[in-house]
Design an enzyme around this catalytic site. Structure first.
Site, PDB file in Angstrom:
ATOM      1  N   PRO A 103       5.019  77.544 174.318  1.00  0.00           N
ATOM      2  CG  PRO A 103       5.918  79.755 174.924  1.00  0.00           C
ATOM      3  CD  PRO A 103       5.912  78.347 173.657  1.00  0.00           C
ATOM      4  CD  GLU A 104      -0.064  74.057 175.424  1.00  0.00           C
ATOM      5  OE1 GLU A 104      -1.205  73.732 175.710  1.00  0.00           O
ATOM      6  OE2 GLU A 104       0.800  72.844 174.840  1.00  0.00           O
TER       7      GLU A 104
ATOM      8  CG  HIS B  39      19.906  82.752 169.540  1.00  0.00           C
ATOM      9  ND1 HIS B  39      19.916  82.450 168.048  1.00  0.00           N
ATOM     10  CD2 HIS B  39      20.561  81.633 170.140  1.00  0.00           C
ATOM     11  CE1 HIS B  39      20.639  81.499 167.783  1.00  0.00           C
ATOM     12  NE2 HIS B  39      21.165  80.857 168.864  1.00  0.00           N
TER      13      HIS B  39
ATOM     14  NE  ARG C  93      12.520  76.543 164.571  1.00  0.00           N
ATOM     15  CZ  ARG C  93      11.700  75.678 164.449  1.00  0.00           C
ATOM     16  NH1 ARG C  93      11.669  74.765 165.573  1.00  0.00           N
ATOM     17  NH2 ARG C  93      10.755  75.298 163.653  1.00  0.00           N
TER      18      ARG C  93
END
Ligand SMILES: [Zn+2]
Length: 271
Positions: free
Chosen positions: A2-3, A92, A111
């Protein structure tokens, strides 16, 4: 990853749902999610604090509290989900904010690069982040001056969060294409006209992407992943081998500063 537009989309979604709520409890199943601080320390800092605002600075999501603030960085795969209070966490799900309202806030991160932390105020964040590209204070003249002040390849420089906050790989490639600047061009050699073109491109692309709710994933509800609508507007990112939309030359992808970089070798000349 994400930006700025994706983080802004998340913030706009969460703001009306979180402001006014109290964090009753913070718990983590992945101990490093609060690194370098221990989970116990952060849990103590957040307990019984009220969320007074949800904001963004660069790629950080900020939960401003009645005392101090929470900063959340999604990094590669982090997501913030509103989940019913009685829902069981999945494999997760790394952390949970138990809130006073009907939903809890869950941090899901496959991750495990995402981080959550507490700060007494914004000063430590401000010290590491450059200007906000959509702020009024970020002008074409300012960008031209900042570029002149550095002697670095422009692509890695624009990704450096201490130079400008919020840009990542997708929007840097798109902005450099729109401004016709080669991603390896040295920043101090970029002309004033091109610096102004880059400034306009950055603002137009970020604004357009926010309006489309970003390019990559966003989350609106428990179990409901969505992809932002800006992917259709991308001109070079992920389009290597396809014709340049301006000149028809095949777009290329090269590794620059360890990042896959997409550009048109004809429109973006290096000189
Ligand atoms: Zn071209």
């Amino acid at each position: 990853m994400p930006e700025l537009p994706e983080v802004e989309t998340v913030v706009r979604h969460l703001r009306p749902r979180l402001v006014g709520q109290t964090i009753q409890k913070f718990a983590a199943t992945w101990p490093k999610v609060t690194a370098p601080a221990p989970v116990k320390t952060v849990a103590g800092q957040l307990a019984d604090r009220q969320i007074v605002e949800v904001a963004r600075r660069g790629k950080f999501i900020l939960l401003e509290l009645d005392r101090g603030l929470v900063h959340i960085h999604l990094r590669m795969t982090g997501r913030l989900l509103l989940a019913p209070t009685d829902v069981a966490l999945g494999p997760h799900d790394r952390a949970r904010f138990s809130l006073s309202g009907d939903d809890d806030l869950v941090f899901r991160d496959m991750r495990k690069f995402g981080r959550i932390g507490y700060l007494p105020d914004r000063s430590a964040l401000e010290a590491q982040l450059g200007p906000e590209p959509l702020d009024e204070a970020f002008t074409g003249d300012l960008l031209a001056a900042l570029l002149k002040g550095h002697k670095r390849q422009i692509k890695p420089l624009l990704l450096d969060q201490s130079f400008i906050a919020g840009l990542g790989n997708i929007y840097v490639d798109e902005a450099l294409f729109a401004a016709r600047i080669h991603p390896r061009a040295l920043s101090h050699r970029v002309s004033r006209a091109k610096a102004h073109a880059l400034h306009s491109a950055i603002r137009e692309i970020l604004t357009g992407s926010i309006a489309a709710q970003g390019t990559t994933f966003i989350n609106f509800a428990w179990g409901a992943d969505k992809t932002g609508g800006y992917r259709m507007a991308l001109k070079v990112f992920g389009r290597q081998g396809q014709p340049c939309p301006v000149c028809g030359t095949a777009l290329v992808k090269q590794w620059i500063g360890q990042r896959g970089t997409h550009f048109c070798p004809r429109c973006q000349r290096k000189r």
